[in-house]
Scaffold this motif. Structure first.
Motif, PDB file in Angstrom:
ATOM      1  N   GLY A  70      13.654   5.665  28.487  1.00  0.00           N
ATOM      2  CA  GLY A  70      13.083   6.960  28.831  1.00  0.00           C
ATOM      3  C   GLY A  70      13.762   7.553  30.051  1.00  0.00           C
ATOM      4  N   HIS A  71      13.708   8.884  30.159  1.00  0.00           N
ATOM      5  CA  HIS A  71      14.226   9.604  31.317  1.00  0.00           C
ATOM      6  C   HIS A  71      13.133   9.643  32.377  1.00  0.00           C
ATOM      7  CE1 HIS A  71      17.848  11.279  29.389  1.00  0.00           C
ATOM      8  NE2 HIS A  71      17.104  11.327  28.296  1.00  0.00           N
ATOM      9  N   TYR A  72      13.404   9.068  33.550  1.00  0.00           N
ATOM     10  CA  TYR A  72      12.433   9.031  34.644  1.00  0.00           C
ATOM     11  C   TYR A  72      12.736  10.163  35.622  1.00  0.00           C
ATOM     12  CZ  TYR A  72      10.763   4.334  33.445  1.00  0.00           C
ATOM     13  OH  TYR A  72      10.200   3.252  32.821  1.00  0.00           O
ATOM     14  N   VAL A  73      11.674  10.868  36.065  1.00  0.00           N
ATOM     15  CA  VAL A  73      11.823  11.956  37.033  1.00  0.00           C
ATOM     16  C   VAL A  73      10.710  11.854  38.068  1.00  0.00           C
ATOM     17  CG1 VAL A  73      11.879  14.455  37.363  1.00  0.00           C
ATOM     18  CG2 VAL A  73      12.856  13.462  35.295  1.00  0.00           C
ATOM     19  N   LEU A  74      11.063  12.037  39.344  1.00  0.00           N
ATOM     20  CA  LEU A  74      10.119  12.033  40.460  1.00  0.00           C
ATOM     21  C   LEU A  74      10.042  13.437  41.041  1.00  0.00           C
ATOM     22  CD1 LEU A  74       8.519  10.535  42.859  1.00  0.00           C
ATOM     23  CD2 LEU A  74      10.717  10.594  43.996  1.00  0.00           C
ATOM     24  N   ILE A  75       8.813  13.924  41.273  1.00  0.00           N
ATOM     25  CA  ILE A  75       8.594  15.210  41.935  1.00  0.00           C
ATOM     26  C   ILE A  75       7.654  14.964  43.111  1.00  0.00           C
ATOM     27  CG2 ILE A  75       7.690  17.549  41.725  1.00  0.00           C
ATOM     28  CD1 ILE A  75       8.208  17.373  38.713  1.00  0.00           C
ATOM     29  N   GLU A  76       8.117  15.267  44.320  1.00  0.00           N
ATOM     30  CA  GLU A  76       7.257  15.208  45.501  1.00  0.00           C
ATOM     31  C   GLU A  76       6.872  16.633  45.854  1.00  0.00           C
ATOM     32  OE1 GLU A  76       8.731  13.124  48.863  1.00  0.00           O
ATOM     33  OE2 GLU A  76       8.676  11.187  47.850  1.00  0.00           O
ATOM     34  N   SER A  77       5.564  16.887  45.974  1.00  0.00           N
ATOM     35  CA  SER A  77       5.104  18.250  46.191  1.00  0.00           C
ATOM     36  C   SER A  77       3.966  18.298  47.194  1.00  0.00           C
ATOM     37  CB  SER A  77       4.641  18.859  44.869  1.00  0.00           C
ATOM     38  OG  SER A  77       3.585  18.109  44.322  1.00  0.00           O
ATOM     39  N   GLU A  78       3.749  19.487  47.702  1.00  0.00           N
ATOM     40  CA  GLU A  78       2.622  19.787  48.579  1.00  0.00           C
ATOM     41  C   GLU A  78       1.878  20.926  47.895  1.00  0.00           C
ATOM     42  OE1 GLU A  78       1.799  21.366  53.127  1.00  0.00           O
ATOM     43  OE2 GLU A  78       3.846  21.023  52.443  1.00  0.00           O
ATOM     44  N   THR A  79       0.730  20.622  47.328  1.00  0.00           N
ATOM     45  CA  THR A  79       0.033  21.610  46.522  1.00  0.00           C
ATOM     46  C   THR A  79      -1.469  21.349  46.518  1.00  0.00           C
ATOM     47  OG1 THR A  79      -0.016  22.672  44.348  1.00  0.00           O
ATOM     48  CG2 THR A  79       0.286  20.302  44.373  1.00  0.00           C
ATOM     49  N   ALA A  80      -2.213  22.326  46.056  1.00  0.00           N
ATOM     50  CA  ALA A  80      -3.656  22.167  45.905  1.00  0.00           C
ATOM     51  C   ALA A  80      -3.948  21.374  44.631  1.00  0.00           C
ATOM     52  CB  ALA A  80      -4.327  23.529  45.845  1.00  0.00           C
ATOM     53  N   ALA A  81      -5.108  20.778  44.579  1.00  0.00           N
ATOM     54  CA  ALA A  81      -5.475  19.930  43.438  1.00  0.00           C
ATOM     55  C   ALA A  81      -5.507  20.678  42.104  1.00  0.00           C
ATOM     56  CB  ALA A  81      -6.808  19.250  43.703  1.00  0.00           C
ATOM     57  N   PRO A  82      -6.020  21.928  42.030  1.00  0.00           N
ATOM     58  CA  PRO A  82      -6.035  22.614  40.730  1.00  0.00           C
ATOM     59  C   PRO A  82      -4.642  22.798  40.113  1.00  0.00           C
ATOM     60  CG  PRO A  82      -7.513  23.714  42.235  1.00  0.00           C
ATOM     61  CD  PRO A  82      -6.760  22.696  43.038  1.00  0.00           C
ATOM     62  N   ALA A  83      -3.626  23.026  40.941  1.00  0.00           N
ATOM     63  CA  ALA A  83      -2.266  23.167  40.420  1.00  0.00           C
ATOM     64  C   ALA A  83      -1.770  21.841  39.859  1.00  0.00           C
ATOM     65  CB  ALA A  83      -1.330  23.661  41.514  1.00  0.00           C
ATOM     66  N   LEU A  84      -2.082  20.748  40.536  1.00  0.00           N
ATOM     67  CA  LEU A  84      -1.676  19.436  40.042  1.00  0.00           C
ATOM     68  C   LEU A  84      -2.401  19.105  38.739  1.00  0.00           C
ATOM     69  CD1 LEU A  84       0.071  16.937  40.718  1.00  0.00           C
ATOM     70  CD2 LEU A  84      -2.017  15.930  41.617  1.00  0.00           C
TER      71      LEU A  84
END
Length: 126
Positions: free
Chosen positions: A58-72
């Protein structure tokens, strides 16, 4: 806003461009909701520990973000509905990581010997 680390695994038969397109669409959901993307790492096509939906890789991807819970929650909902995503996991972090992730650091410095500086065992001649 809290920090989140999201890792997802896409199917093995997708091209790199298609995986990048998926990553961009998830990043867009976060940025449209007022969040920030701090780091995106594509770990490449890697072997899975066990078969998932007849896929061995599988293709693995990491995303580090700063966001509100509803967007996540919206990102996770779209991942759940997408058939190209095998697995995903989001974790809340106290602070952002600095530098590359452990996976990226390990692949760049991989020498094939995981024992470090230990010398191989040699039996003494009697």
């Amino acid at each position: 806003m809290p920090y989140y680390e999201t890792v997802f695994i896409a199917r093995q038969d997708l091209s790199t461009a298609q995986v990048q397109e998926l990553t961009d669409s998830y990043s867009k959901i976060i940025t449209d909701a007022g969040g920030k993307i701090h780091k995106v790492e594509n770990w490449g096509l890697r072997s899975l520990a066990y078969r998932i939906n007849k896929n061995r890789r599988g293709h693995y991807v990491l995303i580090e973000s700063e966001t509100a819970a509803p967007a996540l929650h919206e990102v996770e909902r779209t991942m759940r509905l997408n058939e190209d995503i095998l697995r995903f996991m989001s974790i809340r972090e106290d602070e952002l990581s600095t530098g590359p992730s452990i996976i990226m650091d390990k692949t760049s410095k991989d020498t094939g010997d995981s024992r470090g500086d230990k010398k191989p065992y040699k039996k003494e001649a009697a």
